[in-house]
Design a protein around this motif. Structure first.
Motif, PDB file in Angstrom:
ATOM      1  N   ARG A   2       0.860  -1.185   0.000  1.00 30.80           N
ATOM      2  CA  ARG A   2       0.000   0.000   0.000  1.00 30.80           C
ATOM      3  C   ARG A   2       0.893   1.232   0.000  1.00 30.80           C
ATOM      4  O   ARG A   2       1.564   1.515   0.990  1.00 30.80           O
ATOM      5  CB  ARG A   2      -0.925  -0.002   1.224  1.00 30.80           C
TER       6      ARG A   2
ATOM      7  N   GLU B 288      -3.505   8.464 -14.777  1.00 29.63           N
ATOM      8  CA  GLU B 288      -4.827   8.290 -14.168  1.00 29.63           C
ATOM      9  C   GLU B 288      -5.918   8.804 -15.105  1.00 29.63           C
ATOM     10  O   GLU B 288      -6.994   8.199 -15.214  1.00 29.63           O
ATOM     11  CB  GLU B 288      -4.871   9.014 -12.821  1.00 29.63           C
TER      12      GLU B 288
ATOM     13  N   GLN C 150      -4.811   3.529 -11.139  1.00 32.18           N
ATOM     14  CA  GLN C 150      -5.701   4.177 -10.179  1.00 32.18           C
ATOM     15  C   GLN C 150      -5.458   3.590  -8.795  1.00 32.18           C
ATOM     16  O   GLN C 150      -4.994   2.450  -8.668  1.00 32.18           O
ATOM     17  CB  GLN C 150      -7.168   3.972 -10.570  1.00 32.18           C
TER      18      GLN C 150
ATOM     19  N   ARG D 299      -6.424   2.004  -5.083  1.00 32.04           N
ATOM     20  CA  ARG D 299      -7.416   1.029  -4.666  1.00 32.04           C
ATOM     21  C   ARG D 299      -8.698   1.746  -4.241  1.00 32.04           C
ATOM     22  O   ARG D 299      -8.649   2.748  -3.530  1.00 32.04           O
ATOM     23  CB  ARG D 299      -6.896   0.199  -3.490  1.00 32.04           C
ATOM     24  N   PRO D 300      -9.837   1.246  -4.661  1.00 33.76           N
ATOM     25  CA  PRO D 300     -11.101   1.892  -4.289  1.00 33.76           C
ATOM     26  C   PRO D 300     -11.250   2.008  -2.774  1.00 33.76           C
ATOM     27  O   PRO D 300     -11.029   1.052  -2.035  1.00 33.76           O
ATOM     28  CB  PRO D 300     -12.159   0.954  -4.877  1.00 33.76           C
ATOM     29  N   GLY D 301     -11.610   3.197  -2.340  1.00 32.80           N
ATOM     30  CA  GLY D 301     -11.893   3.420  -0.925  1.00 32.80           C
ATOM     31  C   GLY D 301     -10.696   3.604  -0.032  1.00 32.80           C
ATOM     32  O   GLY D 301     -10.846   3.890   1.155  1.00 32.80           O
ATOM     33  N   THR D 302      -9.472   3.438  -0.570  1.00 30.48           N
ATOM     34  CA  THR D 302      -8.292   3.556   0.284  1.00 30.48           C
ATOM     35  C   THR D 302      -7.390   4.716  -0.097  1.00 30.48           C
ATOM     36  O   THR D 302      -6.729   5.302   0.760  1.00 30.48           O
ATOM     37  CB  THR D 302      -7.451   2.265   0.222  1.00 30.48           C
ATOM     38  N   GLY D 303      -7.323   5.022  -1.395  1.00 32.12           N
ATOM     39  CA  GLY D 303      -6.404   6.058  -1.852  1.00 32.12           C
ATOM     40  C   GLY D 303      -4.977   5.578  -1.974  1.00 32.12           C
ATOM     41  O   GLY D 303      -4.084   6.345  -2.321  1.00 32.12           O
TER      42      GLY D 303
ATOM     43  N   TYR E  78      -1.938   2.838  -3.502  1.00 29.61           N
ATOM     44  CA  TYR E  78      -1.598   2.158  -4.746  1.00 29.61           C
ATOM     45  C   TYR E  78      -0.897   0.837  -4.421  1.00 29.61           C
ATOM     46  O   TYR E  78      -0.148   0.746  -3.442  1.00 29.61           O
ATOM     47  CB  TYR E  78      -0.668   3.035  -5.590  1.00 29.61           C
TER      48      TYR E  78
END
Length: 247
Positions: free
Chosen positions: A129, A150, A156, A158-162, A164
């Motif tokens: 992460r 992007e 992009q 990870r959804p909901g985490t911000g 990569y």
């Protein structure tokens, strides 16, 4: 310094005031401020000259020293006490101690004998992460390049985490290397489209397996997906190689 310049409070030629130093540093250190520079002076890490009127005047060496302090804080998270020890060593003509890397270790991709990703590489889930700043630092790319990647849907968080993951890092690093040959992110949309089509073919085969009623249906579908994905990459790579050899 001449007598007239001392009386007028002027600094020696080539010296900068604190505002000018801020302008020089901000392209590389956007968060630096005048209070921050004054704080580092209070801690004894820099010692700019003072005019008779009390104004700070910084030499090129002072600016280089500031860059070192700011870089050690930003890139290596060193405390000011340790940075001060480094500067003391440098002032005495010594080399500062080696700095341990603080960047995350990126998992290696499992490869088949032909060098293409194996089915195991598709099964592997990345726990890496990375923040946006960490991603740009490790991949050595600019914010502008990452924004373009992007924008064209190539990478992009990870959804909901911000954050990569490993795949995002590989994509960004690869895009940077391709940019060295003049291929901009807008040129790479073809790869995104091709990947979407190939993934669609894999999903077409796997979807019926997912609807199986037995307990192993999900595992069997995953295994099939990983194997076909690896074969797809091998076929794609070999077709590109064959096409280039014919040109």
């Amino acid at each position: 310094m001449t007598a007239s310049s001392a009386q007028s409070g002027a600094a020696p030629q080539g010296r900068m005031n604190i505002g000018q130093v801020l302008d020089v540093l901000r392209p590389d250190f956007p968060d630096v401020t005048i209070p921050k520079i004054r704080f580092l002076e209070e801690k004894g890490l820099i010692a700019p000259e003072r005019t008779p009127a009390g104004y700070r005047k910084f030499s090129d060496a002072d600016v280089d020293r500031l860059r070192y302090v700011l870089r050690m804080q930003r890139d290596h998270y060193l405390p000011l006490k340790v940075i001060g020890q480094h500067l003391e060593a440098i002032d005495r003509g010594l080399e500062p101690p080696p700095i341990e890397s603080v960047v995350p270790t990126v998992p290696k991709v499992a490869l088949s004998s032909d060098g293409t990703p194996s089915p195991e590489s598709f099964a592997r889930r990345s726990d890496l992460r990375l923040s946006r700043r960490e991603l740009m630092k490790i991949a050595e790319v600019s914010d502008e390049l990452l924004n373009q990647l992007e924008q064209f849907g190539l990478v992009q968080p990870r959804p909901g985490t911000g954050h990569y993951d490993t795949d995002a890092l590989v994509i960004v690093q690869t895009a940077k290397e391709m940019a060295d040959f003049g291929l901009e992110p807008r040129h790479l949309r073809a790869y995104r489209s091709a990947a979407d089509r190939e993934a669609g073919l894999v999903e077409m085969v796997v979807e019926p397996l997912k609807r199986g009623r037995d307990a192993s249906a999900s595992a069997r579908a995953d295994d099939t997906m990983h194997q076909i994905a690896a074969l797809s990459v091998r076929l794609h790579a070999t077709l590109v190689k064959t096409r280039l050899q014919q040109s």
